[in-house]
Design a protein around this motif. Structure first.
Motif, PDB file in Angstrom:
ATOM      1  N   ILE A  53       1.012  -1.196   0.119  1.00 14.44           N
ATOM      2  CA  ILE A  53       0.045  -0.151   0.113  1.00 14.44           C
ATOM      3  C   ILE A  53       0.890   1.385  -0.015  1.00 14.44           C
ATOM      4  O   ILE A  53       0.467   2.147  -0.867  1.00 14.44           O
ATOM      5  CB  ILE A  53      -0.967  -0.036   1.135  1.00 14.44           C
ATOM      6  CG1 ILE A  53      -1.869  -1.238   1.017  1.00 14.44           C
ATOM      7  CG2 ILE A  53      -1.802   1.174   1.387  1.00 14.44           C
ATOM      8  CD1 ILE A  53      -2.876  -1.638   2.399  1.00 14.44           C
ATOM      9  N   TRP A  54       1.811   1.042   0.725  1.00 13.40           N
ATOM     10  CA  TRP A  54       2.765   2.313   0.813  1.00 13.40           C
ATOM     11  C   TRP A  54       3.618   2.366  -0.600  1.00 13.40           C
ATOM     12  O   TRP A  54       3.592   3.707  -1.041  1.00 13.40           O
ATOM     13  CB  TRP A  54       4.175   2.111   1.757  1.00 13.40           C
ATOM     14  CG  TRP A  54       3.624   2.164   3.142  1.00 13.40           C
ATOM     15  CD1 TRP A  54       2.619   3.110   3.470  1.00 13.40           C
ATOM     16  CD2 TRP A  54       4.437   1.694   4.442  1.00 13.40           C
ATOM     17  NE1 TRP A  54       2.537   3.036   5.095  1.00 13.40           N
ATOM     18  CE2 TRP A  54       3.512   1.937   5.266  1.00 13.40           C
ATOM     19  CE3 TRP A  54       5.305   0.742   4.400  1.00 13.40           C
ATOM     20  CZ2 TRP A  54       3.879   1.911   6.845  1.00 13.40           C
ATOM     21  CZ3 TRP A  54       5.584   0.334   5.809  1.00 13.40           C
ATOM     22  CH2 TRP A  54       4.997   0.892   6.905  1.00 13.40           C
ATOM     23  N   TRP A  55       3.764   1.638  -1.145  1.00  9.76           N
ATOM     24  CA  TRP A  55       4.419   1.735  -2.540  1.00  9.76           C
ATOM     25  C   TRP A  55       3.486   2.323  -3.540  1.00  9.76           C
ATOM     26  O   TRP A  55       3.846   3.293  -4.338  1.00  9.76           O
ATOM     27  CB  TRP A  55       4.973   0.099  -2.990  1.00  9.76           C
ATOM     28  CG  TRP A  55       5.280   0.333  -4.398  1.00  9.76           C
ATOM     29  CD1 TRP A  55       6.528   0.725  -4.821  1.00  9.76           C
ATOM     30  CD2 TRP A  55       4.689  -0.322  -5.671  1.00  9.76           C
ATOM     31  NE1 TRP A  55       6.695   0.382  -6.272  1.00  9.76           N
ATOM     32  CE2 TRP A  55       5.431  -0.155  -6.652  1.00  9.76           C
ATOM     33  CE3 TRP A  55       3.528  -0.816  -5.738  1.00  9.76           C
ATOM     34  CZ2 TRP A  55       5.083  -0.584  -7.816  1.00  9.76           C
ATOM     35  CZ3 TRP A  55       3.092  -1.414  -6.942  1.00  9.76           C
ATOM     36  CH2 TRP A  55       3.822  -1.072  -8.290  1.00  9.76           C
ATOM     37  N   PHE A  56       2.155   2.005  -3.509  1.00 13.16           N
ATOM     38  CA  PHE A  56       1.323   2.317  -4.312  1.00 13.16           C
ATOM     39  C   PHE A  56       0.896   3.763  -4.129  1.00 13.16           C
ATOM     40  O   PHE A  56       0.772   4.819  -4.956  1.00 13.16           O
ATOM     41  CB  PHE A  56      -0.112   1.596  -4.095  1.00 13.16           C
ATOM     42  CG  PHE A  56      -1.410   2.287  -4.963  1.00 13.16           C
ATOM     43  CD1 PHE A  56      -1.318   2.102  -6.320  1.00 13.16           C
ATOM     44  CD2 PHE A  56      -2.309   2.806  -4.215  1.00 13.16           C
ATOM     45  CE1 PHE A  56      -2.251   2.600  -6.932  1.00 13.16           C
ATOM     46  CE2 PHE A  56      -3.352   3.494  -4.967  1.00 13.16           C
ATOM     47  CZ  PHE A  56      -3.449   3.152  -6.577  1.00 13.16           C
ATOM     48  N   PHE A  57       0.848   4.307  -2.763  1.00 10.74           N
ATOM     49  CA  PHE A  57       0.667   5.692  -2.360  1.00 10.74           C
ATOM     50  C   PHE A  57       1.684   6.359  -2.900  1.00 10.74           C
ATOM     51  O   PHE A  57       1.598   7.558  -3.161  1.00 10.74           O
ATOM     52  CB  PHE A  57       0.241   5.636  -0.913  1.00 10.74           C
ATOM     53  CG  PHE A  57      -1.108   5.371  -0.684  1.00 10.74           C
ATOM     54  CD1 PHE A  57      -2.243   5.595  -1.559  1.00 10.74           C
ATOM     55  CD2 PHE A  57      -1.498   5.003   0.633  1.00 10.74           C
ATOM     56  CE1 PHE A  57      -3.537   5.230  -1.094  1.00 10.74           C
ATOM     57  CE2 PHE A  57      -2.663   4.739   1.111  1.00 10.74           C
ATOM     58  CZ  PHE A  57      -3.759   4.781   0.125  1.00 10.74           C
ATOM     59  N   ASP A  58       2.871   6.020  -2.745  1.00  8.99           N
ATOM     60  CA  ASP A  58       4.041   6.591  -2.890  1.00  8.99           C
ATOM     61  C   ASP A  58       3.947   7.136  -4.462  1.00  8.99           C
ATOM     62  O   ASP A  58       4.450   8.181  -4.937  1.00  8.99           O
ATOM     63  CB  ASP A  58       5.229   6.066  -2.612  1.00  8.99           C
ATOM     64  CG  ASP A  58       6.670   6.907  -2.593  1.00  8.99           C
ATOM     65  OD1 ASP A  58       6.661   8.047  -2.234  1.00  8.99           O
ATOM     66  OD2 ASP A  58       7.643   6.172  -3.165  1.00  8.99           O
ATOM     67  N   LEU A  59       3.710   6.107  -5.176  1.00 10.98           N
ATOM     68  CA  LEU A  59       3.675   6.284  -6.782  1.00 10.98           C
ATOM     69  C   LEU A  59       2.493   7.322  -7.136  1.00 10.98           C
ATOM     70  O   LEU A  59       2.831   8.171  -8.003  1.00 10.98           O
ATOM     71  CB  LEU A  59       3.445   4.866  -7.501  1.00 10.98           C
ATOM     72  CG  LEU A  59       4.715   4.073  -7.483  1.00 10.98           C
ATOM     73  CD1 LEU A  59       4.082   2.708  -8.195  1.00 10.98           C
ATOM     74  CD2 LEU A  59       5.627   4.752  -8.105  1.00 10.98           C
ATOM     75  N   VAL A  60       1.390   6.935  -6.543  1.00  8.31           N
ATOM     76  CA  VAL A  60       0.314   7.911  -6.892  1.00  8.31           C
ATOM     77  C   VAL A  60       0.182   9.457  -6.203  1.00  8.31           C
ATOM     78  O   VAL A  60      -0.033  10.383  -6.903  1.00  8.31           O
ATOM     79  CB  VAL A  60      -0.937   7.101  -6.738  1.00  8.31           C
ATOM     80  CG1 VAL A  60      -2.349   7.814  -7.163  1.00  8.31           C
ATOM     81  CG2 VAL A  60      -1.087   5.956  -7.543  1.00  8.31           C
ATOM     82  N   LEU A  61       0.252   9.413  -4.890  1.00  2.00           N
ATOM     83  CA  LEU A  61      -0.057  10.479  -3.955  1.00  2.00           C
ATOM     84  C   LEU A  61       1.129  11.359  -3.579  1.00  2.00           C
ATOM     85  O   LEU A  61       0.990  12.278  -3.038  1.00  2.00           O
ATOM     86  CB  LEU A  61      -1.098  10.246  -3.095  1.00  2.00           C
ATOM     87  CG  LEU A  61      -2.336   9.628  -3.613  1.00  2.00           C
ATOM     88  CD1 LEU A  61      -3.025   9.022  -2.376  1.00  2.00           C
ATOM     89  CD2 LEU A  61      -3.107  10.547  -4.431  1.00  2.00           C
ATOM     90  N   PRO A  65       2.724  12.138   5.239  1.00  3.86           N
ATOM     91  CA  PRO A  65       2.731  11.262   6.426  1.00  3.86           C
ATOM     92  C   PRO A  65       1.613  10.641   6.890  1.00  3.86           C
ATOM     93  O   PRO A  65       1.826   9.446   7.379  1.00  3.86           O
ATOM     94  CB  PRO A  65       3.031  12.246   7.913  1.00  3.86           C
ATOM     95  CG  PRO A  65       3.690  13.424   6.949  1.00  3.86           C
ATOM     96  CD  PRO A  65       3.201  13.641   5.576  1.00  3.86           C
ATOM     97  N   VAL A  66       0.386  11.098   6.596  1.00  3.85           N
ATOM     98  CA  VAL A  66      -0.770  10.297   6.467  1.00  3.85           C
ATOM     99  C   VAL A  66      -0.707   8.986   5.541  1.00  3.85           C
ATOM    100  O   VAL A  66      -1.270   7.966   6.253  1.00  3.85           O
ATOM    101  CB  VAL A  66      -2.053  10.945   6.169  1.00  3.85           C
ATOM    102  CG1 VAL A  66      -3.225  10.223   6.216  1.00  3.85           C
ATOM    103  CG2 VAL A  66      -2.190  12.158   7.431  1.00  3.85           C
ATOM    104  N   PHE A  67      -0.471   9.174   4.520  1.00  3.38           N
ATOM    105  CA  PHE A  67      -0.101   8.088   3.561  1.00  3.38           C
ATOM    106  C   PHE A  67       0.861   6.911   4.127  1.00  3.38           C
ATOM    107  O   PHE A  67       0.884   5.985   3.790  1.00  3.38           O
ATOM    108  CB  PHE A  67       0.015   8.223   2.387  1.00  3.38           C
ATOM    109  CG  PHE A  67      -0.906   9.405   1.777  1.00  3.38           C
ATOM    110  CD1 PHE A  67      -2.405   8.994   1.785  1.00  3.38           C
ATOM    111  CD2 PHE A  67      -0.504  10.448   0.832  1.00  3.38           C
ATOM    112  CE1 PHE A  67      -3.381  10.003   1.295  1.00  3.38           C
ATOM    113  CE2 PHE A  67      -1.642  11.191   0.478  1.00  3.38           C
ATOM    114  CZ  PHE A  67      -2.945  11.076   0.662  1.00  3.38           C
TER     115      PHE A  67
END
Length: 197
Positions: A53-61, A65-67
């Protein structure tokens, strides 16, 4: 070179309470060892899901810190709930198996026309089949699994990389305590929190 006393002392500080509970409480019953192994695996799965999930959020958003915090907390919560659900399901299956065994034993007793005094033998057979998985030791075993794996991932890699290195690592934020000892304290606190929560 990092001294042996610092390495051993830090390792005992980080893993001491977990190992003490593991050897004094968990190894008394084989069923508790299974609970420890299953809960440790559930923690590994939660770490894997959080990383995905962190990998996906890092790519997209991006790197907010919330992510970073929210996926880790949610994945660990969901894996703990999944572990408890699996635990209760296994407990129900075992209870059903014992009940079927008792019914079969009663049917055999009625067809063989046993005497009424043979009920103690039936009770001892049922008592041997019960696993007693719903006591305080199972909660401790699950906490040892979660906390031990968390401490292993949090501190084990640092300990393995620091043993045998030339010099001792110090953090700029805390120059009075070696980084190995500071990380051991963090691993200890998080493992205790994992056992309590």
């Amino acid at each position: 070179m990092t001294s042996a006393a610092l390495s051993w002392g830090s390792a005992l500080l980080a893993f001491g309470p977990i190992l003490a509970l593991l050897f004094l409480v968990v190894y008394q019953k084989a069923q508790l060892v299974i609970v420890v192994t299953t809960s440790a695996f559930a923690y590994l799965l939660s770490a894997l899901f959080a990383a995905l999930i962190w990998w996906f959020f890092d790519l997209v958003l991006g790197d907010h810190p919330v992510f970073v915090l929210l996926p880790g907390v949610i994945s660990q919560f969901l894996m703990r709930c999944g572990f408890v659900k699996l635990y209760h399901k296994v407990e129900e299956v075992i209870e059903g198996s014992i009940e079927r065994h008792q019914q079969q034993h009663r049917q055999n007793a009625t067809t063989n026309h046993r005497q009424p005094g043979d009920s103690t033998n039936e009770w001892t057979e049922s008592a041997r089949l019960r696993l007693e998985l719903n006591d305080w030791a199972c909660g401790v075993a699950a906490g040892v699994g979660f906390g031990g794996m968390h401490a292993m991932l949090l501190y084990g890699t640092l300990l393995a990389s620091e043993v045998g290195n030339v010099g001792t690592l110090y953090q700029l934020s805390c120059l009075g305590i070696p980084g190995l000892m500071l990380s051991a304290i963090n691993a200890l606190v998080f493992s205790v929190l994992d056992m309590i929560w």
